[in-house]
Motif scaffolding. Sequence first.
Motif, PDB file in Angstrom:
ATOM      1  N   ASN A 197       0.964  -1.266  -0.117  1.00  0.00           N
ATOM      2  CA  ASN A 197      -0.046  -0.365   0.014  1.00  0.00           C
ATOM      3  C   ASN A 197       0.586   0.849   0.051  1.00  0.00           C
ATOM      4  O   ASN A 197       1.239   1.251   0.403  1.00  0.00           O
ATOM      5  CB  ASN A 197      -0.962  -0.216   1.590  1.00  0.00           C
ATOM      6  CG  ASN A 197      -1.827  -0.843   1.051  1.00  0.00           C
ATOM      7  OD1 ASN A 197      -2.600  -1.300   0.415  1.00  0.00           O
ATOM      8  ND2 ASN A 197      -2.613  -1.836   2.709  1.00  0.00           N
ATOM      9  N   VAL A 198       0.795   1.805  -1.318  1.00  0.00           N
ATOM     10  CA  VAL A 198       1.626   3.267  -0.681  1.00  0.00           C
ATOM     11  C   VAL A 198       0.930   4.283  -0.789  1.00  0.00           C
ATOM     12  O   VAL A 198      -0.351   4.836  -1.941  1.00  0.00           O
ATOM     13  CB  VAL A 198       3.050   3.170  -2.610  1.00  0.00           C
ATOM     14  CG1 VAL A 198       3.070   4.677  -2.471  1.00  0.00           C
ATOM     15  CG2 VAL A 198       3.255   2.097  -2.895  1.00  0.00           C
ATOM     16  N   LEU A 199       1.058   5.105   0.002  1.00  0.00           N
ATOM     17  CA  LEU A 199       0.848   6.690   0.016  1.00  0.00           C
ATOM     18  C   LEU A 199       1.161   7.693  -0.807  1.00  0.00           C
ATOM     19  O   LEU A 199       2.173   7.696  -0.746  1.00  0.00           O
ATOM     20  CB  LEU A 199      -0.002   6.931   2.156  1.00  0.00           C
ATOM     21  CG  LEU A 199      -0.096   6.395   2.258  1.00  0.00           C
ATOM     22  CD1 LEU A 199      -0.420   6.065   3.945  1.00  0.00           C
ATOM     23  CD2 LEU A 199      -1.594   5.982   2.154  1.00  0.00           C
ATOM     24  N   PHE A 200       0.640   8.712  -0.924  1.00  0.00           N
ATOM     25  CA  PHE A 200       1.336   9.853  -1.692  1.00  0.00           C
ATOM     26  C   PHE A 200       0.838  10.599  -1.012  1.00  0.00           C
ATOM     27  O   PHE A 200      -0.602  11.224  -0.878  1.00  0.00           O
ATOM     28  CB  PHE A 200       1.081   9.843  -3.144  1.00  0.00           C
ATOM     29  CG  PHE A 200       1.531   8.475  -4.684  1.00  0.00           C
ATOM     30  CD1 PHE A 200       2.641   9.278  -5.068  1.00  0.00           C
ATOM     31  CD2 PHE A 200       0.838   7.362  -3.965  1.00  0.00           C
ATOM     32  CE1 PHE A 200       3.356   8.191  -5.580  1.00  0.00           C
ATOM     33  CE2 PHE A 200       1.134   6.520  -4.614  1.00  0.00           C
ATOM     34  CZ  PHE A 200       2.935   6.485  -5.540  1.00  0.00           C
ATOM     35  N   SER A 201       1.829  11.961  -0.590  1.00  0.00           N
ATOM     36  CA  SER A 201       1.689  13.242  -0.141  1.00  0.00           C
ATOM     37  C   SER A 201       1.694  14.399  -1.148  1.00  0.00           C
ATOM     38  O   SER A 201       3.145  14.357  -1.356  1.00  0.00           O
ATOM     39  CB  SER A 201       1.956  13.165   1.052  1.00  0.00           C
ATOM     40  OG  SER A 201       1.355  14.762   2.156  1.00  0.00           O
ATOM     41  N   PRO A 202       1.481  15.001  -1.329  1.00  0.00           N
ATOM     42  CA  PRO A 202      -0.431  15.332  -1.284  1.00  0.00           C
ATOM     43  C   PRO A 202      -1.148  14.172  -2.521  1.00  0.00           C
ATOM     44  O   PRO A 202      -0.525  13.630  -3.444  1.00  0.00           O
ATOM     45  CB  PRO A 202      -0.585  16.762  -1.659  1.00  0.00           C
ATOM     46  CG  PRO A 202       0.012  17.262  -2.965  1.00  0.00           C
ATOM     47  CD  PRO A 202       1.804  16.430  -2.522  1.00  0.00           C
ATOM     48  N   PRO A 203      -2.151  13.924  -2.400  1.00  0.00           N
ATOM     49  CA  PRO A 203      -2.703  12.991  -3.103  1.00  0.00           C
ATOM     50  C   PRO A 203      -2.182  13.235  -4.634  1.00  0.00           C
ATOM     51  O   PRO A 203      -2.464  14.442  -5.353  1.00  0.00           O
ATOM     52  CB  PRO A 203      -3.823  13.417  -2.780  1.00  0.00           C
ATOM     53  CG  PRO A 203      -4.052  13.785  -1.299  1.00  0.00           C
ATOM     54  CD  PRO A 203      -3.300  15.068  -1.633  1.00  0.00           C
TER      55      PRO A 203
END
Length: 221
Positions: A197-203
Amino acid sequence: MNKVVFLVSGGGGSLKFVYYALQTLKMNVQVIGVIADRDCAALEFASKKNIYSKKIKYNLNHTVELQQELKKLAPDVVVTNIHKIIDIETLSQFPDRFINLHYSLLPAFGGVIGMETIVQAKMQNVGFIGGTCHMVNEEVDAGKILYQSCFSVNWEKDESVIDTVFKSSCLALLGGIFSVSGIVTNQNEQLVINEKNVLFSPPLPFSAGFISDEFWQQIAN
């Protein structure tokens, strides 16, 4: 049309990603030039795709050719994948247009080149890793952060860390290009890459539904 120029020295993996992604997304952004400081696979790719390409001499004491090429191409975004530090004079001539992709969660491992960041991250047993797209300024890897990707890592079990860092970082780079270009579209906050699960900041400012195994395969070829 927003114009993107890549400065390259190596294999061109992120160049290929951006090129194919922009073709698929059909956004008003295009890679219009590839400039290299040596013969490399990235330069060959540009030639095959009929993208303007040029090999130049560039170092901190020889900056004129790069400045001339950039003035001619007039890019909105310059991606600095070249294995050189960009001189202050060139940066000042094209303000707020240079961005860089770094394979770590900056400021961690700033100044470390390529995937050596992952080697050092493993040595320190970090729990999270990813990539950072940032603006380029006079201090190495210290410009304003535009996008970051992040995922947890288990060094004893995970076998695809390098691949996941590369793929998630490419998406962060594309987000950075869109950010500098002033483009906002659909947003995805999380993706699954190599079962991570890869999160991105900002979306992410685009829908990543086009990503598939087949898409990544054409980049590997």
